[in-house]
Structure formats: C-alpha cells, structure tokens
Design a protein around this motif. Structure first.
Motif, mmCIF file in Angstrom:
data_model
loop_
_atom_site.group_PDB
_atom_site.id
_atom_site.type_symbol
_atom_site.label_atom_id
_atom_site.label_comp_id
_atom_site.label_asym_id
_atom_site.label_seq_id
_atom_site.Cartn_x
_atom_site.Cartn_y
_atom_site.Cartn_z
ATOM 1 N N PHE A 73 0.853 -1.213 0.079
ATOM 2 C CA PHE A 73 0.065 0.039 -0.115
ATOM 3 C C PHE A 73 0.943 1.286 0.049
ATOM 4 N N ALA A 74 0.259 2.215 -0.595
ATOM 5 C CA ALA A 74 1.115 3.492 -0.843
ATOM 6 C C ALA A 74 1.340 4.300 0.413
ATOM 7 N N ASN A 75 0.023 4.099 1.298
ATOM 8 C CA ASN A 75 0.077 4.982 2.636
ATOM 9 C C ASN A 75 -0.781 4.053 3.775
ATOM 10 N N SER A 76 -0.498 4.492 4.950
ATOM 11 C CA SER A 76 -0.993 3.650 6.013
ATOM 12 C C SER A 76 -2.746 3.811 6.158
ATOM 13 N N ALA A 77 -3.162 4.807 5.750
ATOM 14 C CA ALA A 77 -4.604 5.058 5.757
ATOM 15 C C ALA A 77 -5.071 3.981 4.769
ATOM 16 N N ASP A 78 -4.793 3.813 3.511
ATOM 17 C CA ASP A 78 -5.228 2.837 2.632
ATOM 18 C C ASP A 78 -5.073 1.605 3.111
ATOM 19 N N GLY A 79 -4.052 1.123 3.874
ATOM 20 C CA GLY A 79 -3.702 -0.197 4.229
ATOM 21 C C GLY A 79 -4.676 -0.247 5.491
ATOM 22 N N LEU A 80 -4.940 0.579 6.438
ATOM 23 C CA LEU A 80 -5.948 0.146 7.476
ATOM 24 C C LEU A 80 -7.349 0.275 7.110
ATOM 25 N N ASN A 81 -7.777 1.054 6.071
ATOM 26 C CA ASN A 81 -9.010 0.913 5.375
ATOM 27 C C ASN A 81 -9.133 -0.624 4.908
ATOM 28 N N ALA A 82 -8.372 -1.009 4.228
ATOM 29 C CA ALA A 82 -8.264 -2.374 3.595
ATOM 30 C C ALA A 82 -8.415 -3.430 4.673
ATOM 31 N N LEU A 83 -7.819 -3.361 5.875
ATOM 32 C CA LEU A 83 -7.823 -4.171 6.886
ATOM 33 C C LEU A 83 -9.359 -4.129 7.599
#
Length: 356
Positions: A73-83
């Motif tokens: 993921f390019a950033n933490s927010a996108d990754g945590l939204n995916a989680l």
C-alpha cells in the motif's frame, strides 16, 4: 484463520480487485497455497516489511505451516481501510499512530506484535540542513508531514514538551503520501519534512538530508505494529496469528545475526540497487523488534490525547486493544522447541519488561 475458509483471499491477492478497491496498493508476492493456514498481510509499497520478507525468504512461514500473501500500500490510511474492510488480515507497516487513530474512530483492531521502533528521518534540502540544530529551529517554518504517521505524533509531542506551540509557532502542512511529502520539500513548498524510514532512501536520492531522527526526539518510541481485526483472533484461538508471530520472531533474530539477509530478502520486489536497499533495511536508527511493547503503545495513545490528535476517547481503554497473549505463546513455544537456545529466553525477559 483456516485455509478452507480463506480461499477467496488468495484470489484477492492476485486480481486487480484488491488493487482497485483502495487505489494505491500493489501486490508484492504470493504464497504457495500448500499450508494449514493462510493470511494476507498489508505492508509498505515502497519498502516492504523487513521481518516478513526475511521470514518468507528463510522458509519460516513454511515451517510453521502458514501461507502468507503480501500486498503493498502507498500509505497507512489505505492499508488500514483495507484491513477494516476485510481485504487483508494483518497490517504490518502502518505505524502505531495509524492503528490507534482507527481505534479512536471505532475500529475493533488488536495490536498483537511489533515490527519497527524509531528510524524516521526529518529531511530538508542539503543547503538548509545547518539551520536545524534544535526544536527551536522549527519556529516559523513550513513543516510537511502525513497525518497518522507515527513520526508526526513524535514530532508534535516533542514540540509540546519543549513549550513550542505547533499550532501557532510554525505551520504544519499535511500530505497524503510520502512521495508527495518529499516532492514538497524538494520543490521548496515546505522547508522540512517529518518523514518515514520507508522514504529515506528516496529522499537521499532527491538530494535531501536528515537533520534529525524520530529517535532523537523520543528514544525507543514504537512505530509499525502488527495489527489485525479482533474478530479474527477468535478463530482457532488465533492459531494462524501465533504462527505468524513465531516466524517473525525468528526473522528478527536472523536480521540481527545476518543483516545481509534483509538486503537479499528485499531484492525480491525492490527494483533498486543494493546500496539503496541497505539504506532502507539496515539504517542504524531503525530498530526492528517483533515485541508488541504494550507500554510504549499506551504511552503513544496518551500523547495523542494530550496533543488533541484524538478526542472524545475517555471511554476507550486502549489496553483492551493490545493483545499480548499470542506473542507470549509464540515465544513460549519457541523456548520449548529450542530449550538449549538462550536467545528466546532473553526475548521473554524483554517481553516481561515491556508488556506489564
């Protein structure tokens, strides 16, 4: 989580569906589809995840009979939204501030382990590096950062402790991605960047220089935590996640004993030369640790409350969102498997010191 229940995750990791859902992520690699358990791990698109990469390279996941798919993921927010959306099972390199911010906003996440402590550079143009000698130097400056970056919390907290009002004594400008942040410094839109370890090599290539590190502002602060959805830990008493932790505990040891292993592991997906890879994975300010470090997580939560980063959270007990049991079980099993090995016993001493 049992593999029979998770076959759909493998297809998510190899189709454009997961890539299109959050915009910036990309698949890093696939597992072999031959183990008892299977999980999908989200990590930094620019730098991967050192301990997971080593565990994959050394065959530790295979030995634990767990298949691990990695998605960037390019950033933490996108990754945590995916989680949160169920598109990945574990977030690895999304900081500490990120998961805590999501928890403050109602996410039922559990922090079960660690990955990185410290290691985040404050970057500026080389010709301006001499201007930054203390926290007072940031007064009147335009400071770029990324909200929910752990380094952002560390920086704002350090300013507050020094009696500097970060709301009025300087201008903080927030960016969406690390690349955008670095470009802003290089172009002069901001004077200095509160960056992350995963963007250090890129910053150096752009002619930027580190004037300080997050460790200088707060020694031993935690960053990337191993985070998952709490509901997943109810399946088989979290067996898959305990096995995952066993593998990255072993990977931490491998990195300590053989730093070159981290470079070799990163070559799988990083299309840059070894010197650049080394700057990312073996930077001396970056301390890789698989321990959940509950005390430091709670400390950061309190800092976030003090500086107004999270609000209206008095009814949240952050201790409820840090699960240290699985890590303790993982260490205990390793001690039982290798009774003559002092390393894992030493890690248990560290665990007891950091997770009261």
């Amino acid at each position: 989580m049992q593999k029979s229940k998770l076959k759909w995750l493998a297809s998510l990791a190899i189709t454009a569906g997961i890539l299109g859902a959050c915009g910036d992520e990309k698949q890093i690699s696939q597992g072999k589809a031959s183990n008892d358990y299977e999980i999908t791990v989200g990590l930094s698109q620019s730098a991967g995840g050192v301990l997971v990469d080593i565990a994959h390279q050394e065959g530790y996941f295979e030995e634990e009979n767990i298949e691990v798919n990695r998605v960037g993921f390019a950033n933490s927010a996108d990754g945590l939204n995916a989680l949160q959306a169920g598109k990945i099972d574990v977030g690895l390199t999304f900081g500490t501030a990120g998961p805590l911010t999501f928890i403050a906003n109602g996410s039922d996440f559990s922090i079960i382990g660690g990955h990185l402590e410290g290691g985040h550079p404050i970057l500026t143009k080389k010709e301006n590096a001499g201007q930054y000698t203390s926290l007072e130097s940031y007064k009147g400056k335009k400071v770029g950062t990324i909200r929910i970056f752990t380094s952002d919390i560390v920086f704002r907290s350090a300013l507050e402790d020094a009696g500097i009002d970060w709301k009025t004594d300087l201008e903080i400008i927030e960016f969406k991605t690390g690349s955008m942040l670095l470009e802003a410094v290089a172009s002069g839109k901001v004077d200095v960047a509160i960056s992350a370890n995963s963007f250090y090599a890129q910053g150096v290539e752009m002619g930027l220089e580190a004037v300080a590190w997050s460790n200088d502002l707060q020694e031993g602060h935690v960053c990337c935590r191993v985070v998952t959805r709490s509901e997943l830990l109810a399946e088989d008493d979290g067996e898959a996640y305990k096995r995952f932790l066993k593998a990255i505990i072993r990977a931490e040891r491998k990195k300590i004993e053989d730093p070159e292993a981290a470079i070799t592991a990163a070559k799988e997906y990083m299309n840059v030369d070894e010197e650049v890879i080394n700057k990312i994975v073996n930077e001396s300010h970056s301390h890789y640790s698989s321990d959940p470090s509950k005390e430091k997580v709670v400390q950061m939560w309190e800092q976030m409350k003090e500086i107004g980063y999270v609000e209206n959270v008095d009814d949240i007990d952050v201790n409820d969102y840090v699960n240290i049991d699985l890590y303790e079980k993982a260490l205990s099993e390793l001690i039982e498997q290798y009774p003559d090995d002092s390393y894992y016993k030493e890690q248990l001493v560290r665990f007891n010191e950091q997770n009261i």
